[in-house]
Scaffold this motif. Structure first.
Motif, mmCIF file in Angstrom:
data_model
loop_
_atom_site.group_PDB
_atom_site.id
_atom_site.type_symbol
_atom_site.label_atom_id
_atom_site.label_comp_id
_atom_site.label_asym_id
_atom_site.label_seq_id
_atom_site.Cartn_x
_atom_site.Cartn_y
_atom_site.Cartn_z
ATOM 1 N N ALA A 31 40.930 53.942 44.489
ATOM 2 C CA ALA A 31 41.462 54.642 45.662
ATOM 3 C C ALA A 31 40.748 54.194 46.932
ATOM 4 O O ALA A 31 41.380 53.980 47.976
ATOM 5 N N VAL A 32 39.431 54.022 46.865
ATOM 6 C CA VAL A 32 38.654 53.596 48.033
ATOM 7 C C VAL A 32 39.030 52.179 48.446
ATOM 8 O O VAL A 32 39.181 51.887 49.640
ATOM 9 N N ILE A 33 39.190 51.301 47.483
ATOM 10 C CA ILE A 33 39.577 49.913 47.781
ATOM 11 C C ILE A 33 40.892 49.877 48.537
ATOM 12 O O ILE A 33 41.050 49.148 49.518
ATOM 13 N N HIS A 34 41.851 50.703 48.095
ATOM 14 C CA HIS A 34 43.155 50.707 48.775
ATOM 15 C C HIS A 34 43.072 51.399 50.136
ATOM 16 O O HIS A 34 43.596 50.882 51.125
ATOM 17 N N ALA A 35 42.411 52.559 50.188
ATOM 18 C CA ALA A 35 42.367 53.337 51.428
ATOM 19 C C ALA A 35 41.699 52.571 52.560
ATOM 20 O O ALA A 35 42.139 52.652 53.719
ATOM 21 N N LEU A 36 40.655 51.809 52.248
ATOM 22 C CA LEU A 36 39.917 51.079 53.275
ATOM 23 C C LEU A 36 40.331 49.610 53.364
ATOM 24 O O LEU A 36 39.727 48.849 54.130
ATOM 25 N N ALA A 37 41.356 49.235 52.582
ATOM 26 C CA ALA A 37 41.854 47.851 52.568
ATOM 27 C C ALA A 37 40.722 46.848 52.311
ATOM 28 O O ALA A 37 40.599 45.819 52.982
ATOM 29 N N LEU A 38 39.883 47.173 51.342
ATOM 30 C CA LEU A 38 38.753 46.311 51.001
ATOM 31 C C LEU A 38 39.187 45.256 49.985
ATOM 32 O O LEU A 38 40.068 45.512 49.160
ATOM 33 N N PRO A 39 38.577 44.081 50.015
ATOM 34 C CA PRO A 39 38.898 43.059 49.004
ATOM 35 C C PRO A 39 38.305 43.455 47.658
ATOM 36 O O PRO A 39 37.075 43.602 47.532
ATOM 37 N N ALA A 40 39.157 43.630 46.659
ATOM 38 C CA ALA A 40 38.699 44.102 45.354
ATOM 39 C C ALA A 40 37.684 43.156 44.723
ATOM 40 O O ALA A 40 36.741 43.587 44.072
ATOM 41 N N ILE A 41 37.875 41.857 44.944
ATOM 42 C CA ILE A 41 36.986 40.882 44.318
ATOM 43 C C ILE A 41 35.547 41.045 44.810
ATOM 44 O O ILE A 41 34.590 40.872 44.054
ATOM 45 N N VAL A 42 35.386 41.413 46.084
ATOM 46 C CA VAL A 42 34.049 41.605 46.648
ATOM 47 C C VAL A 42 33.469 42.946 46.203
ATOM 48 O O VAL A 42 32.297 43.031 45.807
ATOM 49 N N ASN A 95 47.641 43.486 41.628
ATOM 50 C CA ASN A 95 47.234 42.399 42.545
ATOM 51 C C ASN A 95 45.756 42.420 42.933
ATOM 52 O O ASN A 95 45.386 41.891 43.984
ATOM 53 N N ASP A 96 44.905 43.043 42.124
ATOM 54 C CA ASP A 96 43.471 42.996 42.332
ATOM 55 C C ASP A 96 42.832 42.214 41.191
ATOM 56 O O ASP A 96 43.523 41.773 40.273
ATOM 57 N N ILE A 97 41.534 42.052 41.238
ATOM 58 C CA ILE A 97 40.804 41.415 40.155
ATOM 59 C C ILE A 97 39.455 42.104 40.041
ATOM 60 O O ILE A 97 38.857 42.505 41.049
#
Length: 309
Positions: free
Chosen positions: A104-115, A60-62
């Motif tokens: 891992a960082v994108i998930h841990a910090l709930a960051l938007p992958a697209i950004v 579910n990321d891009i």
């Protein structure tokens, strides 16, 4: 459940077959070993990059940094891996690890992958420019030999595409870890409740994507014999288009590895087909987009007509 939902591979196969038939009709000389090899010459790196993008979309990321990362991997291959193989291999392994950490960082910090991936595209691009400010470098001999080998009956590009589809199908569809990864895209909470670590699974998905992107960069250098910092920038959009054209969806962990490879082959063939039409290069990108829209429209229409079983 409708037919196309159960058999996502049907429309990509039909699309490729129709486009291939139209190409052979326009240019009968292409209907040969040498002709098919030319048509799909650059399909292998595009297919590998498409699989990498599929692994990210599956959770579910891009990834908007695919093209820049493949370009960086190509620059490392044409310079460090060629001049100092061991050090170059370590750098490429470090890039794969960096991709896994990014997931891992994108998930841990709930960051938007697209950004985040958009920002990382500038990082990868900058590193590529530092490493290779102007086009140059050289392909390691063994990669060049591997990419230009001539198997009997069918060209290397077709053989490689079949192998990529088979390996990724076993990894994503048939293996237990593949089921877990698709589960993250389908219902991450359920995976977490069952005892799975969503962060580790996302890191694994990103790490595998990084590996396929590195392989894409290596394959590209093997075909072009050199590299530059912008050599694969178009791969970002091509990889996304290939996944969707191959029957994948942006949410729900619904992907088709074989369909993604066929989607990459279709996009590669579309470029050759448009060249045979003598269409100006300025219009070819738009025409490729039109082909993609037509196929997706057909998929939507057939899905609606089939309706629920």
């Amino acid at each position: 459940m409708n037919f196309l939902a159960r058999h996502r591979i049907v429309l990509p196969i039909v699309s490729l077959a129709v486009l291939l038939a139209a190409t052979f009709w326009m240019q009968p000389r292409a209907m040969s070993y040498f002709g098919v090899n030319l048509l799909f010459n650059l399909a292998v790196p595009i297919a590998l990059a498409t699989i990498a993008q599929m692994l990210i979309i599956m959770v579910n990321d891009i990834d908007l940094s695919t093209g820049a990362f493949v370009s960086l991997a190509a620059c490392v291959t044409a310079t460090l891996l060629n001049d100092a193989p061991l050090f170059g291999a370590l750098v490429l392994a470090g890039l794969v690890l960096a991709y896994a950490v990014l997931g891992a960082v994108i998930h841990a910090l709930a960051l938007p992958a697209i950004v985040v991936t958009l920002g990382m595209s500038f990082v990868w691009g900058g590193l590529a420019l530092v490493l290779l400010p102007s086009p140059g470098g050289a392909s390691p001999g063994w990669i060049r030999t591997l990419m230009t080998v001539k198997p009997p009956l069918v060209p290397m590009a077709v053989v490689a595409a079949i192998l990529i589809a088979a390996v990724t199908h076993l990894l994503v569809i048939r293996s237990g870890i593949g089921t877990m990864l698709r589960g993250v895209g389908g219902n991450a909470r359920a995976v977490a409740r069952s005892g799975g670590s969503v962060m580790r699974l996302k890191a694994l998905a990103y790490g595998l994507a990084g590996l396929f992107n590195v392989l894409a960069g290596m394959a590209l250098v093997g075909l072009t014999t050199s590299a530059d910092a912008n050599i694969a920038l178009r791969y970002t959009l091509l990889s996304i288009a290939g996944v969707i054209l191959g029957g994948g969806e942006f949410t729900g962990g619904k992907v088709s590895p074989t369909g993604a490879v066929i989607g990459a082959l279709t996009l590669t063939l579309a470029a050759s087909f448009l060249s045979f039409l003598r269409l100006s290069p300025d219009w070819q990108i738009g025409a490729q987009g039109a082909i993609l829209i037509l196929v997706l429209t057909a998929r939507l229409l057939f899905t609606r007509r089939s309706g629920p079983a």
